[in-house]
Structure formats: structure tokens, C-alpha cells
Scaffold this active site. Structure first.
Site, PDB file in Angstrom:
ATOM      1  N   ASP A   1      -0.560  -5.182   4.020  1.00 47.54           N
ATOM      2  CA  ASP A   1       0.826  -4.700   3.885  1.00 47.54           C
ATOM      3  C   ASP A   1       1.815  -5.597   4.635  1.00 47.54           C
ATOM      4  O   ASP A   1       2.546  -5.135   5.527  1.00 47.54           O
ATOM      5  CB  ASP A   1       0.962  -3.262   4.397  1.00 47.54           C
ATOM      6  CG  ASP A   1       0.100  -2.272   3.643  1.00 47.54           C
ATOM      7  OD1 ASP A   1      -0.155  -2.508   2.457  1.00 47.54           O
ATOM      8  OD2 ASP A   1      -0.307  -1.263   4.242  1.00 47.54           O
TER       9      ASP A   1
ATOM     10  N   GLU B   1       2.403   3.519  -4.577  1.00 51.00           N
ATOM     11  CA  GLU B   1       2.879   3.459  -3.195  1.00 51.00           C
ATOM     12  C   GLU B   1       3.551   2.117  -2.918  1.00 51.00           C
ATOM     13  O   GLU B   1       3.632   1.251  -3.784  1.00 51.00           O
ATOM     14  CB  GLU B   1       1.723   3.690  -2.219  1.00 51.00           C
ATOM     15  CG  GLU B   1       0.570   2.729  -2.355  1.00 51.00           C
ATOM     16  CD  GLU B   1      -0.641   3.155  -1.543  1.00 51.00           C
ATOM     17  OE1 GLU B   1      -0.631   4.261  -0.972  1.00 51.00           O
ATOM     18  OE2 GLU B   1      -1.601   2.376  -1.476  1.00 51.00           O
TER      19      GLU B   1
END
Length: 328
Positions: A34, A200
Site C-alpha cells: 500500500d 478497497e
């Protein structure tokens, strides 16, 4: 969104996307789950990532060499939730000369989550002050999961886009400065797929009069233990709108709130499960899509996820990866 190749097996021909391999990365290119990229005015690139209380790396260019500088928040978060020592999905922004680092506090598969915030004037490890919760939290009573946030400022609006699973991706207005949710603001849904809730990591990017909603879809993690069905692993999708607050559709006109989404980048060759993406406008390369992925030649463990990036072009109003001769 991607070039197509014809693949024929026993006289049956299928069209499959052909993606460019990631551009060059040197130095520490793992420890990059991420990632969030931001460039300081002196030309130093900072990469923040999930784990290690927000691992911080720096480099003179997006290509590297990347060096580890330590945790952004060595004491973890002051938010009183499980996961406050294992912070997820950082997002770094500069607002009025101050740097803000949003992060998520949660545990895997839980809706007991919160989005926190830290502040710095330099970006350097050891200079961040934890401000705790932004006021955006979730539990089983909420129609969203308060993780994976990203900030965009448009026409004076400070918009925080967030979400994971449950009822999809959402957005909420932030106060000025953007340290707390705006008083009375309520989240609005931007994307939802009733048949596949694995969405997401949303991020908005503006180009050519459109606002592009990039997001990750599919199974993100634990590939060394249990890999999903082919095509169900992480991949990067996009919808667009003429406003930053809703009305997002894919290339076929399907609403993002009705399962829409056009593929930007999926698994290819030895690149598997790309996602956790960000998009920014680089002063040298132009629009850049960056992400994490696993290199199947090395291994599938989460700790082996690598930092990848590619240049973007917006062909006919839709983002596409620019083919390059360079590879990692």
C-alpha cells in the site's frame, strides 16, 4: 485500458490484456505494501507503506535507489483500537505548507476501524506528531469500513475517499485544515459491487475535465497460503465522473455503484496481484500509476511485495499504461 493480444488454444481464440512490466526500481523495493508517494520541494521522494508503524523510504527519484529511514510513528497510534501498532494504508498530502499522513487502524476482516492522522513540516521519519482519530470510525452498525483513505482538494473542498468491502467505497468532507471530519458531514457511496464486495483503496485523480476513481479489487493478501481463483486476485480498476463527489461510471457506462469498473492493471507475466495503488503527476515522467505486487519468480508472501510503477496516458479520456522498453 490495456492492449489486447489474441491467445488461441485448440482453435478457440480469446482476447486477453497485455500490460507493460513495471518500470525500474533500485534499492529497497520490498517493504512496499500500500505505498504512498510524495515529493518534497528539494526533490526527495518519500514512500510510506503499511507495516512497521508506517515504513518510510526515501530516494532521489522514483526509480530509486530507495533507502529505509525508519517508522513514521515509532510509538504507533493513540487511537484505542486493536491494530494501533500495525498501521495500514498511509496517504501523504501537503496542505498549506504542512504535511498530513492519514493512516488506518484495524485488524484483518474487522469493521472496528478508524482513520487517523499525523502531521509534519518536513516528512522525515521522527518528525511526525500523531493527532489520533479524524473522527471517521466504523463498527458493525455502519454501512462502510473506515480504512484506506486518500485526500484530494478540489475547488476548496477537502474530500477524503475511503473504504473496503462491506458497502463499498465512500467519501466524506473534511474540515479546514483537514484534521477532522467536517461537522455534520455524512459519507456518500461512490462505488459498490453487490456480487463482489472486494473493493478497497480508492484514490481520486483529476485530468482533462474528469475525476478518475482508481481502486483495488479482489483478494489482496496471503497468496503464499491460499491463492484465489484466476482473475480474483488484486487488480486495479477505474471509473470516472465530471464531478469529484459522485456519478462515477466505467468505460461501458456502467455506474460504479452498480458494479462498474474498467481494468487498468492486472496480473501478467511474473507480476501478480497489483494493487494498493496511487496516482500522481511526476515533474519528469508526467502522470504515474504506482502500486505493490508480488514477483512470482521470487515468492508470494506479503513481505515479498514489491514497489511497481508505470507511466500513464489518458487515451480517449481513459487511463492506459504507456508501454516502455525498460523493465525491472
Amino acid at each position: 485500458m490495456a492492449r489486447l493480444a489474441i491467445r488461441c488454444v485448440f482453435a478457440t481464440c480469446l482476447f486477453s490484456p497485455v500490460f507493460s512490466l513495471p518500470e525500474a526500481c533500485t534499492g529497497i523495493c520490498t517493504n512496499s505494501h500500500d505505498p504512498s508517494i510524495i515529493v518534497r520541494p528539494d526533490g526527495t521522494y518519500f514512500r510510506f507503506s503499511t507495516g512497521g508503524r508506517i515504513a518510510t523510504h526515501t530516494a532521489p527519484a522514483i526509480t530509486g535507489p530507495w533507502k529505509y529511514q525508519g517508522p513514521a510513528l515509532p510509538n504507533g497510534s493513540t487511537i484505542k483500537l486493536r491494530g494501533n501498532q500495525d498501521l495500514w494504508a498511509p496517504d501523504a498530502s501537503q496542505v498549506d505548507g504542512v504535511y498530513y499522513l492519514y493512516y488506518s487502524v484495524s485488524t484483518f476482516g474487522s469493521q472496528n476501524s478508524a482513520i487517523g492522522l499525523a502531521r509534519s513540516t518536513t516528512l522525515d521519519a521522527g518528525t511526525w506528531t500523531d493527532l489520533g482519530s479524524t473522527g471517521l470510525t466504523s463498527d458493525a452498525s455502519k454501512p462502510y469500513n473506515a480504512i484506506d483513505s486518500s485526500l484530494i482538494i478540489i475547488n476548496g473542498m477537502r474530500l477524503l475517499t475511503f473504504g473496503s468491502f462491506w458497502n463499498g467505497l465512500h467519501q466524506i468532507s473534511m474540515d479546514t485544515p483537514p484534521v477532522r471530519v467536517e461537522s455534520g458531514a455524512q459519507p456518500r457511496q461512490l462505488s459498490y459491487d453487490r456480487s463482489d464486495k472486494a473493493e478497497e483503496g480508492p484514490i481520486l485523480f483529476a485530468d482533462g475535465g474528469y475525476y478518475y476513481l482508481f481502486f483495488s479489487k479482489g483478494s489482496c493478501c496471503g497468496y503464499d497460503r491460499n491463492r484465489p481463483a484466476v482473475g480474483r486476485e488484486y487488480r486495479i480498476m477505474v471509473c470516472r465522473s465530471t464531478t469529484p463527489t459522485g456519478g462515477f461510471v466505467d468505460k461501458s457506462g456502467v455506474a460504479c455503484t452498480s458494479g462498474g469498473g474498467a481494468l487498468v492493471l492486472g496480473s501478467h507475466e511474473w507480476v501478480y496481484g497489483p494493487g494498493g495503488q496511487g496516482v500522481y503527476r511526476d515533474s519528469f515522467h508526467g502522470p504515474v500509476l504506482y502500486y505493490h505486487y508480488v514477483d512470482t519468480r521470487v515468492g508470494f508472501a506479503d513481505r515479498q511485495k514489491r514497489f511497481g510503477w508505470n507511466k500513464l496516458d489518458f487515451l480517449d479520456g481513459w487511463p492506459a499504461i504507456i508501454t516502455s522498453l525498460s523493465t525491472v
